[in-house]
Design a protein around this motif. Structure first.
Motif: not given
Length: 306
Positions: A212-216
């Motif tokens: 989720s951090v990467a997707d953000a």
């Protein structure tokens, strides 16, 4: 400036590229001949057994350990020349012996301390000129955003925000370390021992968090023993060079040749100063001895300040 001449905004995450990248310790290579490319916002898993140089690779790619062979670029900043600049755009989550939580601190104390340090050392002049109330509100907003991104629910902790770190479960501590790193809004987040001592369910939650951090938009480097299927896997080994395997849609990777290490002692240069350094020449000698766990341990032991 004419609108046609305006420079387009760059993505938040930092692209990471390495070629012939390596670190050598007094008793051998910690890792060698690493080569891959990850686009901004990628989830990169540094996979391999303990002692295979995973943590040294993590620290080298974040500008905290000086490489002795090859080069890398993080967000267009070339390593080892721009180590200080890479440190400014990257942040460490949990890295044993380098960036650890204080077990005596509460969760709130950790968050407040990190927000204070962020404001003191990384704030702009304009931010320093704000009123105390404005600075407090800005710090609170950063903390709340970081907690949301990390998925750490303070109300679910035994004593809420006053829970001591020693009382946190392993996954909760991982979430806290990620939250602390994200307070600085880094372009590159690095986390060690991602799946250590986690159950299968907890491991899935940990990878969901980093995904989720990467997707953000933030590029994520995560050391692990077993990478998820959708990550760009950089596999390290005590007998072969790091091998990149592209399993995601947003990344590119190049296979690596087999490698070895010398038995001749040669101290590894590690980051011990915030000043920038010159490019290190690639090692061209024909080595016949494999990477050793001692090489990785020695290189890590000589690491400078985080």
């Amino acid at each position: 400036m004419d609108s046609q001449d305006a420079v387009p905004a760059s993505p938040h995450g930092a692209a990471v590229e390495a070629e012939g990248f390596g670190v050598k310790g007094p008793r051998g290579w910690a890792f060698r001949d690493v080569g891959f490319r990850a686009e901004p916002g990628s989830l990169v898993a540094l996979e391999g057994p303990s002692g295979s140089g995973r943590t040294c690779l993590l620290l080298a790619l974040t500008g905290r350990m000086k490489p002795t062979a090859g080069h890398a670029e993080v967000g267009g900043l070339r390593l080892p020349r721009k180590m200080a600049a890479v440190r400014r755009i990257s942040a460490l989550g949990h890295v044993p012996g380098v960036s650890e939580l204080d077990p005596a601190f509460t969760v709130l104390e950790h968050l407040r301390e990190r927000a204070l340090l962020q404001r003191r050392y990384d704030g702009s002049v304009r931010a320093l000129l704000r009123s105390p109330a404005q600075r407090t509100a800005a710090a609170r907003d950063r903390i709340e955003a970081a907690l949301t991104a990390s998925g750490l629910d303070l109300d679910a902790l035994p004593k809420a925000e006053r829970t001591s770190v020693r009382d946190l479960e392993r996954l909760e501590a991982l979430r806290l370390s990620v939250a602390l790193a994200l307070i600085g809004e880094p372009r590159l987040l690095a986390v060690d021992d991602t799946d250590l001592k986690l159950s299968d369910t907890e491991r899935e939650e940990a990878w969901a968090l980093l995904r989720s951090v990467a997707d953000a938009g933030t590029t994520v480097l995560a050391v692990c023993s077993e990478a998820p299927a959708d990550a760009l896997r950089i596999t390290t080994s005590t007998t072969t060079a790091a091998k990149a395997t592209d399993t995601g849609a947003e990344t590119e990777a190049e296979p690596e040749a087999e490698t070895g290490s010398e038995t001749e002692d040669a101290p590894a240069d590690t980051e011990g100063s915030p000043t920038e350094t010159e490019d290190a020449p690639a090692d061209t000698e024909d080595d016949t001895v494999d990477n050793t766990e001692e090489g990785a341990a020695d290189a890590l032991a000589e690491t400078g300040r985080a």
